[in-house]
Structure formats: structure tokens, C-alpha cells
Design an enzyme around this catalytic site. Structure first.
Site, PDB file in Angstrom:
ATOM      1  N   GLU A 377      71.935  30.317  66.318  1.00 37.51           N
ATOM      2  CA  GLU A 377      72.359  32.543  67.192  1.00 37.51           C
ATOM      3  C   GLU A 377      70.694  32.732  68.389  1.00 37.51           C
ATOM      4  O   GLU A 377      69.957  33.315  68.459  1.00 37.51           O
ATOM      5  CB  GLU A 377      72.890  33.544  66.780  1.00 37.51           C
ATOM      6  CG  GLU A 377      74.301  33.332  65.692  1.00 37.51           C
ATOM      7  CD  GLU A 377      74.812  34.569  65.175  1.00 37.51           C
ATOM      8  OE1 GLU A 377      73.803  35.143  65.146  1.00 37.51           O
ATOM      9  OE2 GLU A 377      75.500  34.789  65.212  1.00 37.51           O
ATOM     10  N   GLU A 438      81.271  30.355  63.161  1.00 41.49           N
ATOM     11  CA  GLU A 438      81.298  31.833  62.156  1.00 41.49           C
ATOM     12  C   GLU A 438      82.348  32.684  63.047  1.00 41.49           C
ATOM     13  O   GLU A 438      82.285  32.741  63.950  1.00 41.49           O
ATOM     14  CB  GLU A 438      80.026  32.014  62.257  1.00 41.49           C
ATOM     15  CG  GLU A 438      78.891  31.795  61.953  1.00 41.49           C
ATOM     16  CD  GLU A 438      77.738  31.970  61.560  1.00 41.49           C
ATOM     17  OE1 GLU A 438      76.924  33.827  61.111  1.00 41.49           O
ATOM     18  OE2 GLU A 438      76.254  31.045  61.290  1.00 41.49           O
TER      19      GLU A 438
HETATM   20  C1  GAL Z   1      75.630  36.223  62.284  1.00 44.12           C
HETATM   21  C2  GAL Z   1      74.105  34.889  61.162  1.00 44.12           C
HETATM   22  C3  GAL Z   1      74.144  34.166  60.162  1.00 44.12           C
HETATM   23  C4  GAL Z   1      75.014  35.404  59.389  1.00 44.12           C
HETATM   24  C5  GAL Z   1      76.201  36.094  59.676  1.00 44.12           C
HETATM   25  C6  GAL Z   1      77.180  37.196  58.691  1.00 44.12           C
HETATM   26  O1  GAL Z   1      75.351  36.576  63.189  1.00 44.12           O
HETATM   27  O2  GAL Z   1      74.230  33.850  62.333  1.00 44.12           O
HETATM   28  O3  GAL Z   1      73.689  33.423  59.872  1.00 44.12           O
HETATM   29  O4  GAL Z   1      73.999  36.197  59.673  1.00 44.12           O
HETATM   30  O5  GAL Z   1      76.057  36.222  61.020  1.00 44.12           O
HETATM   31  O6  GAL Z   1      78.061  37.607  59.402  1.00 44.12           O
END
Ligand code: GAL
Length: 721
Positions: A377, A438
Site C-alpha cells: 500500500e 485484501e
Molecule cells: C490494509 C493493510 C493491512 C491492514 C488492513 C486492515 O490497508 O494493508 O496491513 O492494516 O488494512 O484492514
């Protein structure tokens, strides 16, 4: 010949920086893997692990004349300065990749003293630090250490590349030697897992980098998810006919491709990727989990959660975890350390070094299908990511690259566009191949003790996203956030320094969402039937139990309250048309939405093609009947570091966890071992776990748990020499 010795035993440790000559009685005795501090299961303050500690090991080595000797560190968090006998060997910055020091010239006859200063402060010049980070790194020599004694002319690195798996498989093996001499040859032997020889090559060597080819291999079984067949490649190096070194690597023949058509193909067959992210941290022990716990996480992901892929968010993980993924058939997307932030030139140099270290360490693993070569990210940085991609391709031409970003307009420099896609629905892919890496996570944090409608909704968030992405032909699959709850910095989490984003809690015990994942398994693998309810009438807003959500891979269910059948129901294909096994969402009218009317036990029967295949019953009295203790293994090694988890759950008469049992549990351990955890412990969501660490003597360890009026329960472990 090479001698590799596990160097985890007999270390001294003090949580301070002390002089190289400080007396031993300033230290305590420890075994690796080691956390610089033991923590509470929740409310871990990251300041607690940020200090410099001193590790010392006294050792002597057998005759090493004419040999070269190395110390290999698998992972030390976060910065190490290593001395042997007062001589500085060097430093290493970064906690997730291995490093080695040669000690040949500094060894003395008799006793040697190794000292490692471990600085576990969150140093902003080292990834992942520099910005804010949503996870804790913890501290210590938290992975294994080895002593390696080799011939001056030895094998430094091996990259075995199984090729053309779908046609006539062949194998190319790049071998790097420490030096080249005359009269060298390598005998390469390919064996199956039972040790039967498949093929053999003998090659004379005239350069320090050589490639040995096995041009056509017959009767090779492919590595697959269902049958992860591994082979062993043994390399015998000789000089003038005399063996001088031997190395072996475990490999698998498979073909993997993220295709321009949008699909991922494993061995030529399209496979929707279905998985979860994993952080490597644990309650109490930070990241210092021994091999058995690492392997257990892989097993949980594959067998309990039905995943076919895991992402090692956000760093290279334990070799033991990856080895287990190879053995059980669990695909891996592995990535470099970092989180949202890109530092200066020196910081970026570490990123490139990490790409190299990750790929050189792990490119023989058949389970790994994708290299993540972007800081998770982070903003686009075409210069840096151009370099990480080029390096990854140079080091491993057989695998594709990805790089996880959180904005769809990001420049695609990698082979696969890997995107964190959190908003509801699916962002339409701009590039192919496209993999979602994710979702859910912070959009819907959920604790095991949250109100039932939230826990159900959490599971359905995962179900919806998988349904949506499975329905999109342009998407190769989805990896949800995340498998297990994890410790975090104060800017994140629920106020207890935990991100309750897991489909399992921090102990790796299931939330309702875990049953959604499990229900996507094939019933041939395991029949799953789970009614997602506490079966109370007054927990949900407005009370009642409407709708009743059931996660199952059965194709029909019958719902029975007391003795009355409420009917037979089909999976909710209307709302989840793309899932292999849509949840059942039973919307019923009056009978089970009454205010104050009598409640009977719930029985859900699951049918597969008309045959009763599973039953789930829930008691309407919600009375605690039993402390259930569970362990995954009944045998540990007497090495002072082997560990297993003991889960404790309070269950009703049918074995359902009672999530609002917030009582205290106490433990007693008998035998040579240590209980790692809080004692007494408070159940959260009706469950908690502790860990048992073996001592150094063989025998038995018995752990007993009790809680107020419930009968004591015990488990016994055999500790093997
Ligand atoms: C994303 C990140 C993860 C975690 C996640 C929580 O933005 O890549 O490491 O923080 O959010 O939902």
C-alpha cells in the site's frame, strides 16, 4: 562434508546491553526461538519490546582445520551486531530476512563466545518503519540459528527450476560455488519422497556458477493442492573423485500462471484463489514461534479454513511455515517487508536487498506462486518498483511478480495487478491479471465476544466479497484480511492494541467467519454444517433469530426447534450465486421471532443429495457443561523450545462454545515444561489458549485446567528425547 548444526540451544540472555565481558550471572538461560519479552495476550504496548538486549552463547567446535565456518541467522528483530570472541563480525539491519557471518578466522580452540546485541527499537531507517505501521514487529532472535561447517569449496546457493511440468518435465538447476578449482564435479540425484532415484546427472565443473540440466524426466508426479508431491534434489560436490560437499533441496513440479485471460492456472487448470492473509505474531511470544506452531498455522489455513492460498503479509515468513505449505499443498504469495511508507535512498537499498534475500531464500518452494515486490500500500514509485521487478525477474524467471497497492489507478509494473479492494462490491479491474489481496479487515473489526448480529455480519462480509469476486471472470481470486487477529500500534486496533480483523482470534480459535471459510470446502473433503447463532432470543437488535444463517457445504438443511420441523431450506443462491457453497439464510416468520415465548433446542440437519450428512445442535439453556481442552499434537520434542497450543473453550451440552462466558480459568502444569500464557486466564468469547513449551527432559507433561464449578480437565503430552 558439510556439517550443519542447529544452534538454538544454550543461549544466555539479558534484556540490556552489557559489556562483552560481563559475567554470565547477569544473564538468564534461554533457548531459541526467543522473544525479548513475554507479553500479555492483549494491550501490548510496542514500547515494551523496544530495547537493546544481549544474547551470548559459549560453544566449542570440533576440529575445523581446512574448513570454513559460518553462523546463519534465520531472523533477528530488528538490528543485530554480532561479535565472536570480542571480534566484531558485522551488523545486520532488518528482521525478516536471513543473514550469515563467516567465523572461520575468529574461532579459537576450546571455548568461543558469541555475542549478539539485538536492537529491537522501531528504527525508522529500516523497513517496515519510517511511517506508521499496523502490526507489531516484536524483538529478539526469534527464528533459528545454525552453525555451518563447510569445505572451502562448497555449494553456496541452489536454484532448482522444474520446467515444462505439463509436457515432458525437465529440471534446470543453477548452482553457485564458493570458489572454482580444477577437478570439480557435481553429481545431481533426483529422488522421490521415498528416496527412490528418479534420475542422475554427473557434470564436470569449470566455473563458480553452473547449471545442471535434467532434459527429460519421466514418471514425474505433479505437485498439486490435493497431492503435493515433493522430490529431493541431492547435489554431491567432489574434487578429484573425493566428496567435499553435499546439499539438498526439496522441490515440486507444477505449472502456475496468472494469465492475461484473467484466470490463475495451476497445472493447466483454472483455479479461483481463495485465501487469507497471515501475520506471523502470536499472543505472549510475539513472533518467536517454533517450527511446530509455524506448521500449525499452515494446517489451520488449509484444513480448518479451506484456503488454497495465503499471503505472507507483510514480509517473508518462517522457513518452517513455507516448508509446511509445500508439504500440504497451500499456495503462497510472499512479499517484502514494509507498510505504506517508502524511505530515503538507504532505506530503498534495504528494500532491494530484501527482494534478493527473499527470493534467494525461497525460490525452491513449489508453494510460492507470486513475489510481492512493492511495499504494501505504498504510493507509486516507478523507479523503485521498476528495480524491484527487474531484480525479481532476474533472480527468478519462473515466477510472476505482484505488488500490493490500495488504489486502482496505480501504475502496473508487475505481472499481476494485486489490489487491496476494501469498499463494498468490486472495483472493476483495469488490468489483467488482477488479484484481490485484501478486503473486510478494518471495514468490519469483530471480536469473538461481539453481539451475534455483528459476528454473523462479519462472516457475511467475507461471503459477499468472495461471491462478488468469484463472479468476475477478470479476477484471479481473493485473499481476505485476515486469518488471525494481531497486535498492533496504538494508531490502529480496537483500543486493546489488537486488530480484531481475523476470521479467527489471536489464539487461532474460530469466529463465525471461520465457518464461512470452512464451508467452502468440498463435502468430499469434510462435511461442514454450522448454524451461526448463539440460539438466544434476546441478543440481536429487536430480538429473535431471524434470519438464521447456516454455513454449510450440504445442499439442503432442515431446521428443527424442539421436536417441530420448521421446514427444509436451500442455499441462498439468489444472493450468493457464485459461491461454491452459498450460506443458507433462513428467513422465518412467527415461530422463532416471538418475544418471550418458550425456546427449545435447535437442531439443524444437513443433507447431501437427500442423505443426512451432518447435524448441528445448540442448547437453548446456554448452560456451561464442560471445559473443553484441545491440543493438536500429543508429542513434543525435549529441546526446550518446542511448543503446542492448548485451547480452552467453555461449551454447552452439545459442544458449542458459549461466547459470553467471561470467566476465569486456571492451569496447572506437571512435568518438565513451561506454561506460556496468563494463569489464571480470562476467557474472551468463551475461549482462550495457552502454550506449553517443552523442557529438556523426556517424559510427560500434564496440563490441567479448571474453572469454578466445572469439572477439571487434563491433557497429557509425551515429551520425546
Ligand atoms: C490494509 C493493510 C493491512 C491492514 C488492513 C486492515 O490497508 O494493508 O496491513 O492494516 O488494512 O484492514
Amino acid at each position: 562434508m558439510r556439517h550443519v548444526e542447529n544452534f538454538n540451544q544454550d543461549w544466555l540472555f539479558t534484556p540490556r546491553k552489557v559489556d562483552l565481558h560481563a559475567p554470565d550471572d547477569w544473564f538468564g538461560q534461554i533457548t531459541l526461538p526467543h522473544t525479548n519479552k513475554l507479553f500479555k495476550s492483549r494491550f501490548v504496548d510496542n514500547r515494551e519490546y523496544q530495547f537493546i538486549s544481549t544474547y551470548r552463547k559459549r560453544f566449542s567446535v570440533d576440529e575445523t582445520t581446512g574448513k570454513r565456518v559460518f553462523l546463519d541467522f534465520d531472523g533477528v528483530m530488528l538490528q543485530s551486531t554480532v561479535y565472536l570472541n570480542s571480534q566484531l563480525l558485522g551488523e545486520h539491519a532488518g528482521g525478516y530476512t536471513p543473514f550469515s557471518f563467516e567465523i572461520t578466522d575468529y574461532l579459537v580452540n576450546g571455548e568461543n563466545i558469541l555475542t549478539v546485541y539485538v536492537d529491537s527499537t522501531e528504527n525508522e531507517s529500516i523497513p517496515p518503519y519510517g511511517g506508521r505501521v499496523d502490526y507489531l514487529t516484536f524483538g529478539g532472535i526469534y527464528r533459528d540459528v545454525y552453525l555451518r561447517v563447510v569445505h572451502p569449496c562448497h555449494i553456496v546457493r541452489v536454484f532448482a527450476r522444474p520446467l515444462d511440468a505439463l509436457e515432458t518435465p525437465r529440471l534446470e538447476c543453477d548452482i553457485q560455488l564458493s570458489v572454482v578449482r580444477t577437478g570439480l564435479s557435481i553429481e545431481a540425484i533426483l529422488e522421490d519422497a521415498q528416496g527412490n532415484e528418479i534420475a542422475r546427472q554427473l557434470q564436470q565443473i569449470d566455473a563458480d556458477n553452473v547449471t545442471i540440466s535434467f532434459p527429460a524426466l519421466h514418471h514425474i508426479e505433479l505437485w498439486s493442492l490435493e497431492n503435493p508431491v515433493l522430490y529431493n534434489l541431492i547435489l554431491n560436490l567432489s574434487e578429484d573423485g573425493q566428496y567435499i560437499d553435499r546439499e539438498s533441496v526439496s522441490i515440486g513440479f507444477r505449472s502456475t500462471e496468472f494469465s492475461e485471460d484473467g484466470n490463475f492456472y495451476l497445472n493447466g487448470q483454472p483455479l479461483k484463489l481463495f485465501g487469507l492473509n497471515r501475520h506471523q505474531t502470536y499472543p505472549y511470544i510475539g513472533a518467536a514461534a517454533p517450527a511446530r506452531l509455524q506448521a500449525l498455522d499452515a494446517d489451520i489455513l488449509k484444513y480448518e479454513l479451506g484456503c488454497n492460498i495465503v499471503r505472507t503479509s507483510h514480509y517473508p515468513q518462517s522457513p518452517h511455515f513455507l516448508k509446511r505449505c509445500d508439504e500440504i499443498g497451500l499456495l503462497v504469495f510472499e512479499e517484502i517487508p514494509g507498510w505504506q511508507h517508502i524511505g530515503d535512498e538507504a532505506w530503498q537499498a534495504i528494500v532491494l536487498r530484501d527482494v534478493r534475500a527473499m527470493i534467494e531464500r525461497d525460490r525452491n518452494h513449489p508453494s510460492i506462486i507470486l513475489w510481492g515486490v512493492r511495499i504494501n500500500e505504498s504510493p507509486d514509485n516507478d523507479d523503485l518498483y521498476g528495480q524491484t521487478n527487474a531484480l525479481a525477474h532476474e533472480l527468478d524467471p519462473t515466477r510472476q511478480t505482484g505488488g500490493v497497492r490500495n488504489f486502482i489507478a496505480s501504475n502496473k509494473l508487475e505481472d499481476v495487478f494485486t489490489l487491496n479492494d476494501f469498499p463494498p462490491g468490486i472495483q472493476k479491474p483495469v488490468h489483467k491479471p488482477h488479484l484481490i489481496t485484501e478486503f473486510v479487515g478494518h471495514m468490519f473489526p469483530t471480536k469473538t465476544w461481539d453481539q451475534e448480529e455483528r459476528r454473523i455480519e462479519h462472516a457475511l462480509h467475507h461471503a459477499r466479497k468472495h461471491n462478488d469476486l468469484t463472479g468476475c471472470a477478470d479476477i484471479a481470486g481473493g485473499i481476505g484480511w485476515c486469518a488471525f487477529d494481531y497486535h498492533t500500534h496504538r494508531e490502529f486496533g480496537s483500543g486493546d492494541r489488537i486488530c480484531h480483523h481475523g476470521v479467527m482470534d489471536i489464539f487461532r480459535l474460530p469466529k463465525m467467519a471461520a465457518y464461512f471459510y470452512r464451508s467452502q470446502k468440498s463435502p468430499e473433503d469434510k462435511v461442514v454444517l454450522y448454524a451461526a447463532t448463539n440460539w438466544s432470543m434476546g441478543d440481536r437488535s429487536g430480538s429473535g433469530n431471524n434470519p438464521l444463517v447456516v454455513f454449510s457445504n450440504c445442499n439442503e438443511i432442515e431446521v428443527i426447534t424442539g421436536d417441530s420441523s420448521q421446514g427444509r431450506f436451500q442455499p441462498d443462491v439468489e444472493n450468493y450465486p457464485n459461491l461454491r457453497n452459498p450460506p443458507f439464510v433462513v428467513r422465518w416468520g412467527t415461530p422463532y421471532n416471538p418475544w418471550g415465548s418458550e425456546i427449545y433446542d435447535l437442531t439443524v440437519n444437513g443433507f447431501l443429495n437427500g442423505e443426512l450428512a451432518a447435524q448441528h445442535r445448540i442448547a437453548s439453556d446456554h448452560l456451561p457443561r464442560k471445559l473443553r481442552l484441545s491440543i493438536h499434537t500429543s508429542t513434543l520434542k525435549a529441546d526446550g523450545s518446542d511448543m503446542t497450543r492448548i485451547a480452552v473453550q467453555i461449551v454447552d451440552k452439545y459442544g458449542n462454545v458459549l461466547p459470553y462466558q467471561q470467566r476465569i480459568v486456571e492451569f496447572r502444569l506437571e512435568g518438565d515444561g513451561e506454561l506460556i500464557g496468563e494463569n489464571p486466564a480470562v476467557l474472551s468469547g468463551g475461549q482462550v489458549a495457552c502454550y506449553v513449551r517443552s523442557g529438556k527432559s523426556a517424559g510427560q507433561i500434564t496440563v490441567t485446567a479448571w474453572s469454578a464449578d466445572l469439572p477439571e480437565e487434563s491433557v497429557t503430552l509425551q515429551i520425546e528425547a
